[in-house]
Scaffold this active site. Sequence first.
Site, mmCIF file in Angstrom:
data_model
loop_
_atom_site.group_PDB
_atom_site.id
_atom_site.type_symbol
_atom_site.label_atom_id
_atom_site.label_comp_id
_atom_site.label_asym_id
_atom_site.label_seq_id
_atom_site.Cartn_x
_atom_site.Cartn_y
_atom_site.Cartn_z
ATOM 1 C CB SER A 139 30.553 -19.149 -29.805
ATOM 2 O OG SER A 139 30.861 -19.964 -30.917
ATOM 3 C CE1 TYR A 152 26.925 -22.879 -28.244
ATOM 4 C CE2 TYR A 152 27.806 -22.058 -30.310
ATOM 5 C CZ TYR A 152 27.988 -22.426 -28.989
ATOM 6 O OH TYR A 152 29.234 -22.334 -28.413
ATOM 7 C CE LYS A 156 27.494 -19.743 -26.547
ATOM 8 N NZ LYS A 156 28.066 -19.552 -25.202
#
Length: 265
Positions: A139, A152, A156
């Site tokens: 991402s 997250y 990532k």
Amino acid sequence: MDWQKKVAVVTGAASGIGRGLAEHTAGLGMKLVLADINGEALESVAQSLDTEVLIVVADVSDVDAVEHLAEEAYARFGRVDLLFNNAGIMAAGFSWEIDPQQFQRALDININGVINGARAFVPRMKEQGERAFIVNTASIGGLLASPLMAPYSVSKFAVVAFSESLHAEMALLQLPIQVSVLCPGPVTSEIFKSPLGRGSYHPAVSGFVQQLQQHLDADGISPAELARRAFAGIDAGEFWLIPQPEMLRERYPQRVEKILEKIST
Ligand code: NAI
């Protein structure tokens, strides 16, 4: 690259970006192995595609399940040319407050899922001995950390690091496996729905999640467009697949410049 009759595996294929990748690859004439934890949605995606599809219900965080996915893929098609390690979830909250199980679950899926994919498929691709491709979905959150979504960001960044290691190892062994890391910005999908529906949040967190959802709805590109841009990079042999570079143009140099200031004297 002539993808016709080649075989792609897509994890997280029942929704959003995974579904977009499945539809795009089917359009290229590829045969597909689609994996997801959501069997019902996976079945309906498979039925909508005009190509040969094998569906495997699998939780990518489970080493044995991903090994089984690889076994099934090779049993059915005898080869895998392109693997999208794509399944992922969002988790939000203040870093010190996030439920430990929720934090761990995000790591188990977002990074261990990618590691499990490489563990199961690289040896088989190596054995196959032909040109093959692995694309790991990170991402822009894997290049710039954000507040209120530490699981997250952590996972990532780890996907980016793992992909860089894997890419370098392919070069070291001169294996014909092209590794790429996909770093999308906002793409319209279901990512802000299920895992975030659980629990109640501090108003700052709920507001942040709402803002992200609005950003996704207003500025997100479609999964179809994302897949098209990803393939442009894959076909060009690129490691970094950054489909929305404008999202990073200001903030990424700011990050790097702060570090450069520290090391350039
Ligand atoms: P989505 O929620 O629409 O699709 C994710 C799919 O993964 C779902 O079908 C879900 O059932 C499946 N999944 C979840 N946990 C799983 C597990 N343990 N095993 C197997 N399948 C599982 O979300 P979206 O947006 O399509 O996300 C796909 C990937 O793209 C994720 O890795 C996400 O982090 C990444 N991404 C998404 C962006 C966006 O704006 N939508 C931006 C940048 C990256």
